[in-house]
Write an enzyme that holds these catalytic residues in place. Structure first.
Site, PDB file in Angstrom:
ATOM      1  N   THR A 106       0.805  -1.225   0.000  1.00 34.31           N
ATOM      2  CA  THR A 106       0.000   0.000   0.000  1.00 34.31           C
ATOM      3  C   THR A 106       0.839   1.275   0.000  1.00 34.31           C
ATOM      4  O   THR A 106       0.312   2.352  -0.281  1.00 34.31           O
ATOM      5  CB  THR A 106      -0.935   0.032   1.218  1.00 34.31           C
ATOM      6  OG1 THR A 106      -0.162  -0.130   2.417  1.00 34.31           O
ATOM      7  CG2 THR A 106      -1.958  -1.091   1.121  1.00 34.31           C
ATOM      8  N   LEU A 153       9.290  -1.046   0.020  1.00 33.86           N
ATOM      9  CA  LEU A 153       7.981  -1.245   0.608  1.00 33.86           C
ATOM     10  C   LEU A 153       8.017  -0.852   2.080  1.00 33.86           C
ATOM     11  O   LEU A 153       8.819  -1.377   2.847  1.00 33.86           O
ATOM     12  CB  LEU A 153       7.571  -2.722   0.487  1.00 33.86           C
ATOM     13  CG  LEU A 153       6.264  -3.134   1.163  1.00 33.86           C
ATOM     14  CD1 LEU A 153       5.076  -2.412   0.537  1.00 33.86           C
ATOM     15  CD2 LEU A 153       6.078  -4.646   1.086  1.00 33.86           C
ATOM     16  N   ILE A 154       7.161   0.077   2.490  1.00 31.08           N
ATOM     17  CA  ILE A 154       7.159   0.513   3.888  1.00 31.08           C
ATOM     18  C   ILE A 154       5.834   0.243   4.588  1.00 31.08           C
ATOM     19  O   ILE A 154       5.751   0.355   5.810  1.00 31.08           O
ATOM     20  CB  ILE A 154       7.514   2.015   4.024  1.00 31.08           C
ATOM     21  CG1 ILE A 154       6.457   2.897   3.355  1.00 31.08           C
ATOM     22  CG2 ILE A 154       8.893   2.303   3.462  1.00 31.08           C
ATOM     23  CD1 ILE A 154       6.627   4.365   3.655  1.00 31.08           C
ATOM     24  N   SER A 155       4.788  -0.118   3.834  1.00 31.87           N
ATOM     25  CA  SER A 155       3.521  -0.425   4.473  1.00 31.87           C
ATOM     26  C   SER A 155       2.707  -1.330   3.560  1.00 31.87           C
ATOM     27  O   SER A 155       2.779  -1.223   2.334  1.00 31.87           O
ATOM     28  CB  SER A 155       2.728   0.851   4.771  1.00 31.87           C
ATOM     29  OG  SER A 155       1.558   0.553   5.513  1.00 31.87           O
ATOM     30  N   SER A 156       1.931  -2.215   4.184  1.00 28.92           N
ATOM     31  CA  SER A 156       1.136  -3.146   3.396  1.00 28.92           C
ATOM     32  C   SER A 156      -0.137  -3.500   4.144  1.00 28.92           C
ATOM     33  O   SER A 156      -0.270  -3.267   5.344  1.00 28.92           O
ATOM     34  CB  SER A 156       1.943  -4.420   3.099  1.00 28.92           C
ATOM     35  OG  SER A 156       2.246  -5.110   4.294  1.00 28.92           O
TER      36      SER A 156
END
Length: 371
Positions: A90, A97-100
């Site tokens: 996300t 990638l820092i948020s999912s």
């Protein structure tokens, strides 16, 4: 203009209903929705509102899918992905990638294992898209849920998604490693980001008998916060040989008294794999130390359970020592391992927190990319 286009191209309600029903059936087939209260939460909370856009990998980077795309085929692809039983990226920053949004069936398993009761106060570490917090709100009520994230962009986005879906828990921008003392005490703490060790600040914000569920070493540790007692009932089988032993912690929490109330915790890993975005701001959680794995047989280096053991024993066992232990103990499953925290120390163990196989949890880890 962007908001208007999202209104014009938003998903059809019938398509959303069909997609959500398909996801519920898929999660239910895993057994993770046996609790009617959690099934009701997953049926009520619309995941697509929490992922109005997300990123899918492609050679050289990411492709962005979003609900307002003027291309009908890409909008259908976005909706299918929003209700697929898989994780969604996300937020990507500088290619990282820092948020999912986590895999829904894994979220359901974690929420079931959290064993919440009516009236419990829950702290979530890692706000993500806000979807997990919404599920907790549906189960417990907004006022009993707190979610914390260090990134103000993530908390702002999560707060917006939650409000759109009709939920208003406390969304706090702050260092997840320090918990949220101003909202304590908590009955449950759940983390949706990988840890190198369990922050001791969380323990002192828990009521005795509270539970902490967190990703650690590609697994999920389920800790019971104690009052000088043994947590989740660690067991010893007394069958170990004279092989590799960990260093550091010895003796466990046996015999500890009431003076350590709120500072002791113990529990086993769940028998499931778990891969999450690392907790930012904690040494060792983002950049894992790299250790050469050359010379190990492929059957071990590519085995997911052995890689779990390597991560858990990083800094304590050489990879070849870990392999010797793994083979001698007949390739133990995750649920034979556990963690004990007491007196400011914490260590992992196999079968028995008092040994002979114990390893202090270090802030570092091991890279498992084959290097």
């Amino acid at each position: 203009m962007g908001a208007h286009r999202e209104d014009v191209y938003g998903p059809d309600e019938a398509d959303v209903a069909d997609a959500r029903a398909g996801l519920i059936r898929e999660i239910a087939a895993t057994g993770a929705l046996d609790d009617p209260a959690w099934r009701a939460a997953f049926e009520a909370v619309p995941r697509h509102l929490f992922v109005p856009y997300y990123f899918v990998g492609r050679p050289g980077g990411y492709d962005r899918l979003w609900r307002g795309d003027p291309d009908p085929a890409r909008r259908r692809r976005w909706l299918r992905g929003a209700y697929a039983d898989g994780p969604l990226a996300t937020r990507v920053r500088d290619g990282e990638l820092i948020s999912s949004s986590s895999q829904p069936s894994l979220m359901a398993r974690m929420l079931a294992e959290l064993d919440v009761r009516d009236g419990d106060r829950v702290l979530e570490i890692g706000a993500g898209s806000g979807y997990n917090a919404a599920l907790l709100c549906h189960r417990l009520g907004d006022e009993r849920v707190t979610t914390v994230d260090v990134d103000p962009e993530i908390t702002e986005s999560a707060r917006s998604h939650l409000a759109t879906a009709g939920y208003r828990p406390a969304v706090i921008t702050g260092d997840g490693a320090r918990g949220c003392p101003e909202r304590a005490p908590f009955d449950r703490i759940i983390a949706t980001c990988t840890l190198p060790s369990v922050p001791t600040a969380w323990l002192v914000q828990c009521r005795p008998g509270a539970r902490i569920l967190a990703p650690l070493a590609t697994g999920l540790i389920n800790l019971l916060v104690g009052n000088g007692t043994h947590g989740n009932g660690a067991h010893a089988n007394g069958t170990h040989g004279n092989g590799a032993r960990g260093h550091g912690a010895q003796g466990g929490v046996r015999g500890r008294g009431e003076g350590e109330r709120g500072t002791c915790a113990e529990g086993h890993f769940l028998n499931t794999a778990a891969y999450f975005v690392p907790l930012r701001g904690v040494p060792g959680s983002r950049a894992l130390a790299r250790r050469p794995l050359g010379g190990l047989p492929r059957r071990a280096s590519e085995n997911e359970l052995f890689r779990f053991l390597l991560t858990l024993t990083s800094g304590s066992l050489d990879p070849h020592e870990a392999l010797s232990l793994w083979e001698r103990e007949r390739r133990p499953e995750r649920d034979r391992f556990g963690v004990t925290i007491t007196g400011g120390r914490q260590w992992a163990w196999l079968d028995d927190p008092a040994g002979p196989y114990v390893w202090p949890l270090s802030p570092g880890g091991v890279s498992l990319d084959g290097s």
